[in-house]
Scaffold this active site. Structure first.
Site, PDB file in Angstrom:
ATOM      1  CD  GLU A 198      -6.106   1.247  -3.885  1.00  0.00           C
ATOM      2  OE1 GLU A 198      -6.710   2.205  -3.182  1.00  0.00           O
ATOM      3  OE2 GLU A 198      -5.258   0.652  -4.026  1.00  0.00           O
ATOM      4  CB  CYS A 221      -0.857   0.155   1.312  1.00  0.00           C
ATOM      5  SG  CYS A 221      -1.765   1.320   1.407  1.00  0.00           S
TER       6      CYS A 221
HETATM    7 ZN   LIG Z   1      -3.732   1.314  -0.172  1.00  0.00          ZN
END
Ligand SMILES: [Zn+2]
Length: 195
Positions: free
Chosen positions: A148, A105
């Site tokens: 997401e 991420c």
């Molecule tokens: Zn992320």
């Protein structure tokens, strides 16, 4: 315009995003900025909370995954050029086998962990034309959407790993919170101003 990416520990990453309307201020520019920011950081997805905005908006471009030679040609072709803006998304069904994939991420640099998710999802969402549609996605595309989507629900992939693994990365997460990490893209941190 490339925006700084908010690092782990910032409260905006824990907010549930709000739905937006077509009149949302400077929406077109915000979306363009998110693509710029994502490409600059070599990501395959970016959610609005990651640039400090707790709204239900994320962008995806899975093209970088299409180079993976372990994938079937079909899947490579699907991933190539899969670029899409998701507004007011709602995952209404998750189904199929649960499979694991090593996720990362942009808000949690240098941390990668295997995360288990369903292989197929049904999503209600709008693109930039604000026409609501329902679509089924699977495989890696579904995976990126699920990651997401978690962001606009205030959830991070590190919430989905075992408590043992979480303990092992505790120090790294603390360092990110404090801004003790160096990336080749701009970030901002809750405990530190700019860099
Ligand atoms: Zn992320």
């Amino acid at each position: 315009m490339i925006l700084p990416i908010v690092g782990y520990g910032h409260p905006v990453l824990r907010k549930v995003g709000e739905n937006i309307t077509e009149e949302h201020p400077e929406l077109k520019q915000k979306i363009a900025d998110m693509y710029d920011t994502m490409y600059n950081a070599c990501g395959v997805g970016l959610a609005a909370p990651q640039v400090g905005n707790a709204i239900r908006l994320f962008v995806i471009d899975t093209t970088p995954f299409s180079d993976d030679e372990d994938l079937e040609l079909d899947e490579q072709n699907q991933l190539k050029g899969f670029k899409k803006t998701f507004i007011n998304a709602k995952i209404i069904l998750e189904e199929g086998e649960i499979w694991s994939f090593n996720e990362g991420c942009l808000s949690i640099p240098d941390v990668r962990e295997d995360v288990f998710r369903h292989e197929r999802i049904t999503v209600e969402y709008c693109e930039e034309d604000f026409v609501m549609k329902t679509e089924v996605f699977e495989g890696l595309i579904a995976r990126v959407i699920q990651h997401e989507y978690d962001h606009i629900e205030g959830v991070l992939f590190t919430d989905k790993i075992s408590s043992l693994k979480k303990r092992l990365i505790q120090k790294k997460l603390k360092n990110i919170t404090e801004g003790k990490t160096f990336q080749d893209y701009r970030m901002r941190f809750v405990a530190k101003k700019g860099r």
